[in-house]
Write an enzyme that holds these catalytic residues in place. Sequence first.
Site, PDB file in Angstrom:
ATOM      1  N   ASN A  28      -2.121  -1.833   4.614  1.00 27.90           N
ATOM      2  CA  ASN A  28      -1.703  -0.567   3.832  1.00 27.90           C
ATOM      3  C   ASN A  28      -2.349  -1.306   2.463  1.00 27.90           C
ATOM      4  O   ASN A  28      -2.532  -0.590   1.922  1.00 27.90           O
ATOM      5  CB  ASN A  28      -0.612  -0.925   3.516  1.00 27.90           C
ATOM      6  CG  ASN A  28       0.325  -2.450   3.145  1.00 27.90           C
ATOM      7  OD1 ASN A  28      -0.155  -3.178   3.569  1.00 27.90           O
ATOM      8  ND2 ASN A  28       1.402  -2.350   2.593  1.00 27.90           N
ATOM      9  N   GLU A  32       3.282 -14.335   3.811  1.00 22.24           N
ATOM     10  CA  GLU A  32       4.149 -13.343   3.686  1.00 22.24           C
ATOM     11  C   GLU A  32       4.169 -11.397   4.488  1.00 22.24           C
ATOM     12  O   GLU A  32       2.887 -10.981   4.428  1.00 22.24           O
ATOM     13  CB  GLU A  32       2.599 -12.583   2.406  1.00 22.24           C
ATOM     14  CG  GLU A  32       2.063 -13.098   1.247  1.00 22.24           C
ATOM     15  CD  GLU A  32       3.082 -14.096   0.062  1.00 22.24           C
ATOM     16  OE1 GLU A  32       3.488 -12.786   0.530  1.00 22.24           O
ATOM     17  OE2 GLU A  32       3.222 -14.649  -0.279  1.00 22.24           O
ATOM     18  N   CYS A  56       4.978  -3.291   1.331  1.00 20.56           N
ATOM     19  CA  CYS A  56       6.041  -4.608   1.298  1.00 20.56           C
ATOM     20  C   CYS A  56       7.148  -4.162   0.758  1.00 20.56           C
ATOM     21  O   CYS A  56       7.952  -5.060   0.738  1.00 20.56           O
ATOM     22  CB  CYS A  56       5.178  -6.028   1.253  1.00 20.56           C
ATOM     23  SG  CYS A  56       4.440  -5.925  -0.302  1.00 20.56           S
TER      24      CYS A  56
HETATM   25  P1  NAP Z   1       1.454  -6.300  11.186  1.00 24.03           P
HETATM   26  O1  NAP Z   1       1.045  -5.333  12.966  1.00 24.03           O
HETATM   27  O2  NAP Z   1       1.815  -7.291  11.011  1.00 24.03           O
HETATM   28  O3  NAP Z   1      -0.791  -6.652  11.188  1.00 24.03           O
HETATM   29  C1  NAP Z   1      -0.981  -7.463  10.252  1.00 24.03           C
HETATM   30  C2  NAP Z   1      -2.235  -7.759  10.672  1.00 24.03           C
HETATM   31  O4  NAP Z   1      -1.674  -9.375  11.825  1.00 24.03           O
HETATM   32  C3  NAP Z   1      -3.257  -6.789  11.486  1.00 24.03           C
HETATM   33  O5  NAP Z   1      -4.654  -7.770  11.007  1.00 24.03           O
HETATM   34  C4  NAP Z   1      -3.423  -7.320  12.607  1.00 24.03           C
HETATM   35  O6  NAP Z   1      -3.876  -7.178  13.691  1.00 24.03           O
HETATM   36  C5  NAP Z   1      -2.689  -8.792  13.326  1.00 24.03           C
HETATM   37  N1  NAP Z   1      -2.708  -9.384  14.209  1.00 24.03           N
HETATM   38  C6  NAP Z   1      -1.193  -8.662  15.440  1.00 24.03           C
HETATM   39  N2  NAP Z   1      -0.900  -9.565  15.902  1.00 24.03           N
HETATM   40  C7  NAP Z   1      -1.243 -10.642  15.654  1.00 24.03           C
HETATM   41  C8  NAP Z   1      -1.545 -11.884  16.623  1.00 24.03           C
HETATM   42  N3  NAP Z   1      -0.648 -11.980  17.686  1.00 24.03           N
HETATM   43  N4  NAP Z   1      -1.844 -12.881  16.230  1.00 24.03           N
HETATM   44  C9  NAP Z   1      -2.637 -12.972  15.192  1.00 24.03           C
HETATM   45  N5  NAP Z   1      -2.660 -11.160  14.209  1.00 24.03           N
HETATM   46  C10 NAP Z   1      -1.645 -11.074  15.293  1.00 24.03           C
HETATM   47  O7  NAP Z   1       0.504  -5.363   9.966  1.00 24.03           O
HETATM   48  P2  NAP Z   1       0.650  -3.787  10.024  1.00 24.03           P
HETATM   49  O8  NAP Z   1       1.084  -2.523  10.945  1.00 24.03           O
HETATM   50  O9  NAP Z   1      -0.899  -4.256   9.616  1.00 24.03           O
HETATM   51  O10 NAP Z   1       1.200  -4.077   7.994  1.00 24.03           O
HETATM   52  C11 NAP Z   1       2.439  -3.409   8.122  1.00 24.03           C
HETATM   53  C12 NAP Z   1       2.966  -5.210   7.765  1.00 24.03           C
HETATM   54  O11 NAP Z   1       2.527  -5.652   6.903  1.00 24.03           O
HETATM   55  C13 NAP Z   1       4.389  -4.830   7.287  1.00 24.03           C
HETATM   56  O12 NAP Z   1       5.583  -4.969   7.419  1.00 24.03           O
HETATM   57  C14 NAP Z   1       4.458  -4.781   5.109  1.00 24.03           C
HETATM   58  O13 NAP Z   1       5.918  -5.578   4.849  1.00 24.03           O
HETATM   59  C15 NAP Z   1       3.571  -6.845   5.811  1.00 24.03           C
HETATM   60  N6  NAP Z   1       3.114  -6.514   4.527  1.00 24.03           N
HETATM   61  C16 NAP Z   1       3.654  -7.478   3.230  1.00 24.03           C
HETATM   62  C17 NAP Z   1       3.180  -8.022   1.909  1.00 24.03           C
HETATM   63  C18 NAP Z   1       3.812  -8.772   1.266  1.00 24.03           C
HETATM   64  O14 NAP Z   1       2.902  -9.603   0.699  1.00 24.03           O
HETATM   65  N7  NAP Z   1       4.561  -9.549   1.954  1.00 24.03           N
HETATM   66  C19 NAP Z   1       1.983  -7.311   1.863  1.00 24.03           C
HETATM   67  C20 NAP Z   1       1.534  -6.386   2.664  1.00 24.03           C
HETATM   68  C21 NAP Z   1       2.129  -5.785   4.003  1.00 24.03           C
HETATM   69  P3  NAP Z   1      -4.531  -5.363  14.059  1.00 24.03           P
HETATM   70  O15 NAP Z   1      -4.053  -4.551  13.573  1.00 24.03           O
HETATM   71  O16 NAP Z   1      -5.647  -5.665  15.231  1.00 24.03           O
HETATM   72  O17 NAP Z   1      -3.041  -4.946  15.146  1.00 24.03           O
END
Ligand code: NAP
Length: 483
Positions: free
Chosen positions: A160, A256, A290
């Site tokens: 995002n 995060e 997020c």
């Molecule tokens: P996501 O599905 O958790 O993926 C995030 C990253 O993790 C991607 O690069 C993904 O790779 C990788 N990943 C997936 N499975 C993994 C594993 N088993 N081991 C290591 N890495 C792995 O999140 P998203 O859909 O991209 O983003 C949305 C989420 O991020 C929401 O929950 C949002 O709240 C959170 N977020 C939090 C913050 C904060 O600062 N707290 C800021 C922004 C977003 P792939 O793309 O290859 O699956």
Amino acid sequence: MESPTVRESPEEKLFIGGAWVSGGNFLEVTDKFTNRTIAAIPTADLELVEMAVRSAEAGFAAMKALSALKRSEILEKIAGALRELADEFAAGITAEAGKPAKFARQEVERSIQTFKFAAEEAKRLHGETVPLDAQGGSEKKFGFYHRFPIGVVLAITPFNFPLNLVAHKLGPAFAAGCSVILKPSSLTPLTALKLAKLVEEAGAPAGAFNVLVGSGGTVGGWLVAHPKVAMVAFTGSAEVGKQIREKAGLKKVLLELGNNSAAIVDETADLDWAAQRCAAGAFAYSGQVCISLQRIYVEKSVAKPFVEKLVNLTKNLKVGEPKLGATDVGPLISETEARRVEEWVAEAKAAGMEIKCGGRRKGAFYEPTVLYGDPANCRIGTEELFGPAVTVTPYDKFEKAVEAVNSTRYGLQAAIFTKNLNRAFAAFRELEVGSVIINDSPAYRADMMPYGGVKESGSGREGVRFAIEEMTYLKMAALHLPE
Ligand code: NAP
């Protein structure tokens, strides 16, 4: 071991050890509005993962040998180059993330500032003296401590904010003297690779920054478990955060994670302002932030006028093609996600909530939606929606609103709109979150503030200075001075 092909053009390659490297399988990256393929990027295999780790080890040795001034200058150059290429970066984010142009531009502006904050903080990495002679038996001792970089930082980022969330890991890591291996989201890897070109041109040592693309479960998993990685700095969902924590062993892990942000609007609040900020906080980038506002608790005597104002503002939002300057709300990252939002809203409606506006899906688009009633027993009230819908719930006692805000497993940010100072402080004391925003939406974030959550929203803090603390360790020196 055969060395991977090095090609001329930086496009369609990974960045490892200061070189552009090709690989075997390719990942197609699409424009999230047109669904057309805009690039094919090689994905890393185990051999490239090993190569990246070796490069990052060499990169770490080079980074920690640089002076604070030199590290700061590299970060300044990255910020300067981003400023020159701001339009190009914003257009790239709009294409691969489907982010409306105005928000993509804001992200680039914020990223420039994140790198500038990091350039400044690089010059402030220092310790303190410790009065060891305060302890009996230590009268002849003199003590001080200093901060040292932790080593190779593995940064894993979500779709995002493909630029600013990379900046929030790369900036502090460089300021601290660490090297970085970045595994960006498979949905939005192009911005990270474009940034790597700027890092290269800014004169960062070879191996200081490495970008590997590939599935999180495999490439991410190999990297998380790798013994030469000192720290994992992860931003993404709570579910993936848990998997990383389990796999990382004794490594330092900064998490995060997600949230289902809430705001309280009390009877003293400026309702026009509150409605305006709530509409902005709930629907920017289709709620795929997020800290996006998902739940509003409003004191019952002002609930009616507040909802009217919020609904009017929501209906005025322009839904459409993300690259048009006037667009407020573009598509979600995929049609699957839009269908999920549709299902959760239907569940809330079936549970008795009233849809005040919106509530329809077309492909990957979902209309900005306001629901009225109590979401306590629906996923929209308990889980992270990550979509363009917000619930409004009337309350009679402030304490009950606080209890409702705290009732979920998340705790990243929350907000209160009030003119009552005591109540603002009560909210600051009682809300179980990493930040309480007073008289603005919980989606407010400045890039230097300590940022992170409690409960299942994560552990550790970003925000440049605080991320530097996470990426360094304290080393104490105790000197025996007999004379
Ligand atoms: P996501 O599905 O958790 O993926 C995030 C990253 O993790 C991607 O690069 C993904 O790779 C990788 N990943 C997936 N499975 C993994 C594993 N088993 N081991 C290591 N890495 C792995 O999140 P998203 O859909 O991209 O983003 C949305 C989420 O991020 C929401 O929950 C949002 O709240 C959170 N977020 C939090 C913050 C904060 O600062 N707290 C800021 C922004 C977003 P792939 O793309 O290859 O699956």
